[in-house]
Design a protein around this motif. Structure first.
Motif, PDB file in Angstrom:
ATOM      1  N   GLN A  22       0.810  -1.210   0.000  1.00 27.94           N
ATOM      2  CA  GLN A  22       0.000   0.000   0.000  1.00 27.94           C
ATOM      3  C   GLN A  22       0.838   1.252   0.000  1.00 27.94           C
ATOM      4  OE1 GLN A  22      -1.439   1.639   3.985  1.00 27.94           O
ATOM      5  NE2 GLN A  22      -1.492  -0.579   4.317  1.00 27.94           N
ATOM      6  N   ILE A  23       0.178   2.332  -0.378  1.00 25.13           N
ATOM      7  CA  ILE A  23       0.710   3.679  -0.240  1.00 25.13           C
ATOM      8  C   ILE A  23      -0.400   4.469   0.448  1.00 25.13           C
ATOM      9  CG2 ILE A  23       1.518   5.747  -1.428  1.00 25.13           C
ATOM     10  CD1 ILE A  23       2.378   3.811  -3.728  1.00 25.13           C
ATOM     11  N   ALA A  24      -0.068   5.114   1.562  1.00 27.10           N
ATOM     12  CA  ALA A  24      -1.067   5.853   2.332  1.00 27.10           C
ATOM     13  C   ALA A  24      -0.830   7.350   2.187  1.00 27.10           C
ATOM     14  CB  ALA A  24      -1.010   5.445   3.799  1.00 27.10           C
ATOM     15  N   ILE A  25      -1.886   8.051   1.807  1.00 31.95           N
ATOM     16  CA  ILE A  25      -1.813   9.486   1.544  1.00 31.95           C
ATOM     17  C   ILE A  25      -2.793  10.191   2.461  1.00 31.95           C
ATOM     18  CG2 ILE A  25      -2.129  11.273  -0.206  1.00 31.95           C
ATOM     19  CD1 ILE A  25      -1.602   8.943  -2.271  1.00 31.95           C
ATOM     20  N   GLY A  26      -2.316  11.208   3.156  1.00 36.77           N
ATOM     21  CA  GLY A  26      -3.161  11.937   4.086  1.00 36.77           C
ATOM     22  C   GLY A  26      -3.506  13.321   3.597  1.00 36.77           C
ATOM     23  N   GLY A  27      -4.607  13.822   4.082  1.00 36.95           N
ATOM     24  CA  GLY A  27      -5.038  15.186   3.782  1.00 36.95           C
ATOM     25  C   GLY A  27      -6.003  15.651   4.850  1.00 36.95           C
ATOM     26  N   ASP A  59     -10.342   5.752   3.598  1.00 32.89           N
ATOM     27  CA  ASP A  59     -10.943   4.919   2.571  1.00 32.89           C
ATOM     28  C   ASP A  59      -9.828   4.117   1.935  1.00 32.89           C
ATOM     29  OD1 ASP A  59     -13.465   5.946   3.026  1.00 32.89           O
ATOM     30  OD2 ASP A  59     -13.321   7.435   1.426  1.00 32.89           O
ATOM     31  N   ILE A  60     -10.099   2.831   1.717  1.00 34.77           N
ATOM     32  CA  ILE A  60      -9.122   1.950   1.102  1.00 34.77           C
ATOM     33  C   ILE A  60      -9.516   1.774  -0.356  1.00 34.77           C
ATOM     34  CG2 ILE A  60      -8.114  -0.364   1.124  1.00 34.77           C
ATOM     35  CD1 ILE A  60      -8.768  -0.404   4.164  1.00 34.77           C
ATOM     36  N   LEU A  61      -8.629   2.205  -1.236  1.00 36.94           N
ATOM     37  CA  LEU A  61      -8.831   2.117  -2.672  1.00 36.94           C
ATOM     38  C   LEU A  61      -7.926   1.017  -3.209  1.00 36.94           C
ATOM     39  CD1 LEU A  61      -8.621   5.945  -3.480  1.00 36.94           C
ATOM     40  CD2 LEU A  61     -10.544   4.663  -2.518  1.00 36.94           C
ATOM     41  N   SER A  62      -8.188   0.583  -4.434  1.00 39.30           N
ATOM     42  CA  SER A  62      -7.369  -0.480  -4.996  1.00 39.30           C
ATOM     43  C   SER A  62      -7.073  -0.204  -6.463  1.00 39.30           C
ATOM     44  CB  SER A  62      -8.085  -1.826  -4.869  1.00 39.30           C
ATOM     45  OG  SER A  62      -7.283  -2.863  -5.385  1.00 39.30           O
ATOM     46  N   ASN A  68      -1.275  -8.774  -7.382  1.00 42.23           N
ATOM     47  CA  ASN A  68      -0.571  -7.584  -7.861  1.00 42.23           C
ATOM     48  C   ASN A  68      -1.306  -6.293  -7.522  1.00 42.23           C
ATOM     49  OD1 ASN A  68       1.686  -8.896  -9.093  1.00 42.23           O
ATOM     50  ND2 ASN A  68       0.259  -9.628 -10.634  1.00 42.23           N
ATOM     51  N   ALA A  69      -2.438  -6.390  -6.840  1.00 39.91           N
ATOM     52  CA  ALA A  69      -3.178  -5.192  -6.447  1.00 39.91           C
ATOM     53  C   ALA A  69      -2.383  -4.419  -5.396  1.00 39.91           C
ATOM     54  CB  ALA A  69      -4.547  -5.569  -5.895  1.00 39.91           C
ATOM     55  N   VAL A  70      -2.479  -3.109  -5.463  1.00 43.91           N
ATOM     56  CA  VAL A  70      -1.846  -2.229  -4.482  1.00 43.91           C
ATOM     57  C   VAL A  70      -2.935  -1.327  -3.918  1.00 43.91           C
ATOM     58  CG1 VAL A  70      -0.164  -0.366  -4.123  1.00 43.91           C
ATOM     59  CG2 VAL A  70       0.394  -2.268  -5.652  1.00 43.91           C
ATOM     60  N   GLU A  71      -2.972  -1.212  -2.596  1.00 44.01           N
ATOM     61  CA  GLU A  71      -3.913  -0.297  -1.948  1.00 44.01           C
ATOM     62  C   GLU A  71      -3.382   1.122  -2.030  1.00 44.01           C
ATOM     63  OE1 GLU A  71      -4.660  -1.017   2.191  1.00 44.01           O
ATOM     64  OE2 GLU A  71      -5.261  -3.090   1.823  1.00 44.01           O
ATOM     65  N   ILE A  72      -4.296   2.043  -2.247  1.00 45.16           N
ATOM     66  CA  ILE A  72      -4.022   3.460  -2.027  1.00 45.16           C
ATOM     67  C   ILE A  72      -4.990   3.854  -0.917  1.00 45.16           C
ATOM     68  CG2 ILE A  72      -4.059   5.792  -2.977  1.00 45.16           C
ATOM     69  CD1 ILE A  72      -1.915   4.062  -4.272  1.00 45.16           C
TER      70      ILE A  72
END
Length: 163
Positions: A22-27, A59-62, A68-72
């Motif tokens: 995953q890659i976690a992005i905050g705002g 929210d967990i996006l894909s 090979n799925a990566v979470e955003i």
């Protein structure tokens, strides 16, 4: 255990990093992040997670499919004045699939790697996780040098495909 290879010290690890989980992005407002990542980039929302203790509404996006799925993960703080501040820095953390999380944490701790408080626990997506601290200290001087890193226990299908 350390061994020399042409003058360069390398470590013999008892675990493998299999890939990016995953890659976690905050705002401050995850609806703005959703506008970009869902509406503009076309990622699918898989689920949501909220934790008062971790001060996060996410929210967990894909993107991608199968192993090979990566979470955003797009995150906003529940209370912007409290810690952890999931919106600072904006690129909050990266998650790595690990083939044997308990063994990795034990071995990395022996090497002097600093972890954040909380130990191994269930993460937002349901996998066991723990975090390597972005800053070292006197007791545990090794760290991820400014980037929070989440270690994620890879499920069997990921281990079989990527191991």
């Amino acid at each position: 255990m350390r061994k020399k290879d042409k003058g360069v010290k390398t470590l013999s690890r008892p675990f493998k990093v299999l890939g990016i989980q995953q890659i976690a992005i905050g705002g401050e407002d995850k609806s703005k992040l959703a506008k970009f990542w869902i509406d503009i980039m076309g990622l699918a929302k898989v689920s949501s997670f909220r934790s008062e203790k971790e001060n996060v509404d996410e929210d967990i996006l894909s993107m991608g499919k199968g192993v090979n799925a990566v979470e955003i993960d797009i995150m906003q703080p529940i209370d912007a004045t409290k810690s952890p501040k999931v919106h600072e820095p904006k690129l909050n953390h990266i998650g790595l699939w690990i083939d044997d999380l308990a063994l990795a944490v034990s071995w990395l701790t022996e090497q002097g790697v600093r972890f954040t408080p909380g130990g191994i626990r269930k993460g937002a997506a349901g996998y066991d996780v723990c975090f390597i601290h972005p800053k070292g200290n006197e007791e545990f001087p090794l760290c991820s040098e400014g980037v929070l890193v989440e270690l994620v226990q890879a499920p069997d299908d990921v281990k079989a495909a990527l191991g």
